[in-house]
Design a protein around this motif. Structure first.
Motif, PDB file in Angstrom:
ATOM      1  N   ASP A 110     -72.582  65.877  24.981  1.00 49.10           N
ATOM      2  CA  ASP A 110     -72.474  66.806  26.106  1.00 49.10           C
ATOM      3  C   ASP A 110     -72.025  68.189  25.655  1.00 49.10           C
ATOM      4  OD1 ASP A 110     -73.220  64.736  27.741  1.00 49.10           O
ATOM      5  OD2 ASP A 110     -71.218  64.357  28.542  1.00 49.10           O
ATOM      6  N   ARG A 167     -77.269  69.714  36.422  1.00 43.81           N
ATOM      7  CA  ARG A 167     -77.545  68.786  35.338  1.00 43.81           C
ATOM      8  C   ARG A 167     -78.407  69.394  34.233  1.00 43.81           C
ATOM      9  NH1 ARG A 167     -73.886  64.736  35.088  1.00 43.81           N
ATOM     10  NH2 ARG A 167     -73.320  64.156  37.221  1.00 43.81           N
ATOM     11  N   ARG A 177     -68.782  63.335  33.417  1.00 38.78           N
ATOM     12  CA  ARG A 177     -69.388  62.011  33.509  1.00 38.78           C
ATOM     13  C   ARG A 177     -68.372  60.905  33.786  1.00 38.78           C
ATOM     14  NH1 ARG A 177     -72.907  60.132  30.117  1.00 38.78           N
ATOM     15  NH2 ARG A 177     -73.623  62.089  29.207  1.00 38.78           N
ATOM     16  N   SER A 219     -65.554  58.037  29.196  1.00 36.06           N
ATOM     17  CA  SER A 219     -66.676  57.521  28.421  1.00 36.06           C
ATOM     18  C   SER A 219     -66.319  57.553  26.938  1.00 36.06           C
ATOM     19  CB  SER A 219     -67.937  58.341  28.717  1.00 36.06           C
ATOM     20  OG  SER A 219     -69.077  57.756  28.105  1.00 36.06           O
TER      21      SER A 219
END
Length: 484
Positions: A460, A431, A449, A452
């Protein structure tokens, strides 16, 4: 500042002019007009310039929204663009398709009755003006590096990373299985929300910046005419970023689920977008992915479902219904999109879920059952329960499944068993560093993720690019030390 800002008490909120529903039903052009300059400045002046800007806090990119609103109000548009683009690689796209009602505008501290600042419309105005004035220029690195980076996926996450890494001087190569860049921005989102010239304009700019695109080149386990093996790509570049997004459509079972005329949302939207781009699509011409003259039922309640129902209206469907098992208040799609769909003639069937599909070879109807909301589940969202004896039937010649997306099984498809995935199939990364279980291979966006928003993919991509830069500099320093 006091003379220009804090005018929300005297200036009413004004959204951009929206074309009449009867007019916009006939084409795939964007439905909102651009704010005129004076209106953009006036609307920007409504900002309260609060000390803790919740609009920025709730923006995934942390955009400095109060700053560029103040500059817009003052007519300092070039500076407003510089501030806006400092944190966002594609503000003209986010200004069009971000669900501002759930993010920046939805968290504006101006109280109901005065209404929030029209942040998205101003963001779009600033960048469109910047393009018109020639302020948007290709990236020009101060120093060229010899290290190369391969990016898999030309969607928002991959493109954002490409811009950031190119600016640092890396030689950037982007691979995508489609023949145009943009991913779902090009083929999943209809033109009435994002006209494709906006995305193609960025393509030209990225090429002028020195980014090399390998389009129509999917990644697989072996090299082929239109594929490149992941192992080949990994060996070719000093670092690799996986930004493929998630494209595996969720399915629905039940009696009749295999009938003809029941299609996946992405197939349906891709066909429509390709036709709008001038491509020939056999399944569209045959009527398989064309709603003209049909009774259409779309199953789902997210933004993809909204894209499907509004596309069907424009294709000339006889009727369009959206079947959703929860109520309006619990619908995940944008409130604005629901309103736009209703204006255009879509009928929403709330608190109803499909039970079976009727027909002999080809679907003729959807048997649904009424639902009621139950107690909240572990996530806090209310569960749904069927109401006994409440079944009813909706006529349907075309059923579109808009139930969301899951990751494709990349380790299997690419012959990389050591590429670790989560129990949901998304890639597992550190992460902090964005690195996967394979050294030098990073991942970002929806493939990490889950499905989204575009704005989260951009965030990101930018963060992953920063970590790749750090890792590549470390590798270069180690090699230089070893060579001495």
């Amino acid at each position: 500042m006091a003379e220009r800002m804090l005018k929300f008490v005297s200036v009413a909120q004004e959204q951009p002019e929206k074309r009449p529903a009867e007019s916009r039903r006939k084409d795939f052009n964007e439905i909102y007009d651009e704010l005129p300059r004076q209106q953009a400045q006036t609307q920007s002046s409504r900002c309260s310039q609060c000390g803790v800007p919740f609009c920025s806090v709730h923006c995934p990119l942390g955009n400095n929204i109060p700053d560029w609103l103040m500059m817009t109000a003052a007519g300092r548009l070039e500076e407003a663009y510089e501030v806006s683009s400092a944190t966002n690689n594609f503000p003209e796209i986010c200004g069009r398709i971000c669900p501002q009602d759930r993010l920046c505008e939805g968290n504006c501290v101006i109280e109901p009755g005065f209404e929030s600042v029209t942040i998205g419309a101003v963001e779009r105005f600033i960048t469109d003006t910047a393009f018109e004035q020639g302020w948007v220029q290709p990236v020009r690195p101060v120093t060229e590096r010899t290290q190369t980076v391969g990016i898999i996926g030309a969607g928002p996450g991959g493109l954002a990373a490409a811009v950031q890494l190119r600016e640092l001087g890396f030689q950037v190569h982007v691979y995508d299985r489609y023949d145009r860049i943009g991913g779902l921005m090009m083929y999943g989102i209809p033109g009435f929300k994002l006209e494709k010239d906006i995305v193609l304009r960025r393509h030209r700019l990225l090429e002028e910046s020195g980014v090399t695109f390998h389009l129509g080149k999917g990644v697989a386990d072996v090299d082929g005419d239109d594929t490149i093996a992941f192992s080949t790509l990994h060996n070719r570049h000093d670092a690799v970023l996986i930004a493929t997004g998630v494209y595996k459509s969720r399915d629905i079972g039940g009696p009749g689920a295999g009938l003809g005329g029941i299609v996946r949302a992405l197939d349906y939207l891709t066909a429509s977008n390709r036709v709008s781009l001038g491509d020939s699509v056999a399944e569209y011409d045959s009527g398989a992915l064309n709603a003209a003259g049909k009774s259409v039922v779309v199953i789902g309640g997210g933004d993809t479902a909204m894209d499907c129902v509004r596309t069907a209206i424009r294709q000339g469907a006889r009727s369009v219904k959206c079947l959703y098992r929860r109520d309006r208040a619990n619908m995940p799609g944008s409130v604005r999109e629901v309103k736009n769909a209703e204006e255009e003639g879509v009928e929403f069937v709330w608190l109803a879920g499909p039970e079976a599909f009727l027909g002999d070879g080809h679907v003729t109807g959807v048997r649904a059952v009424r639902m009621k909301l139950g107690l909240p589940d572990a996530s806090g969202r209310q569960s749904v329960e069927p109401v006994e004896g409440s079944a009813f039937t909706l006529e349907a010649d075309l059923v579109v499944k808009a139930l969301g997306f899951d990751p494709e099984p990349l380790p299997t498809l690419w012959g990389q068993p050591d590429l670790q995935v989560s129990r949901w199939g998304t890639l597992m990364v550190d992460r902090q560093t964005f690195m996967t279980s394979l050294p030098g291979v990073f991942a970002a966006g929806d493939i990490v993720r889950g499905a989204s928003l575009v704005v989260w993919a951009i965030r990101d991509g930018r963060d992953a690019a920063a970590q790749m830069h750090r890792w590549l500099e470390t590798v270069a320093a180690v090699r230089a030390e070893a060579a001495e």
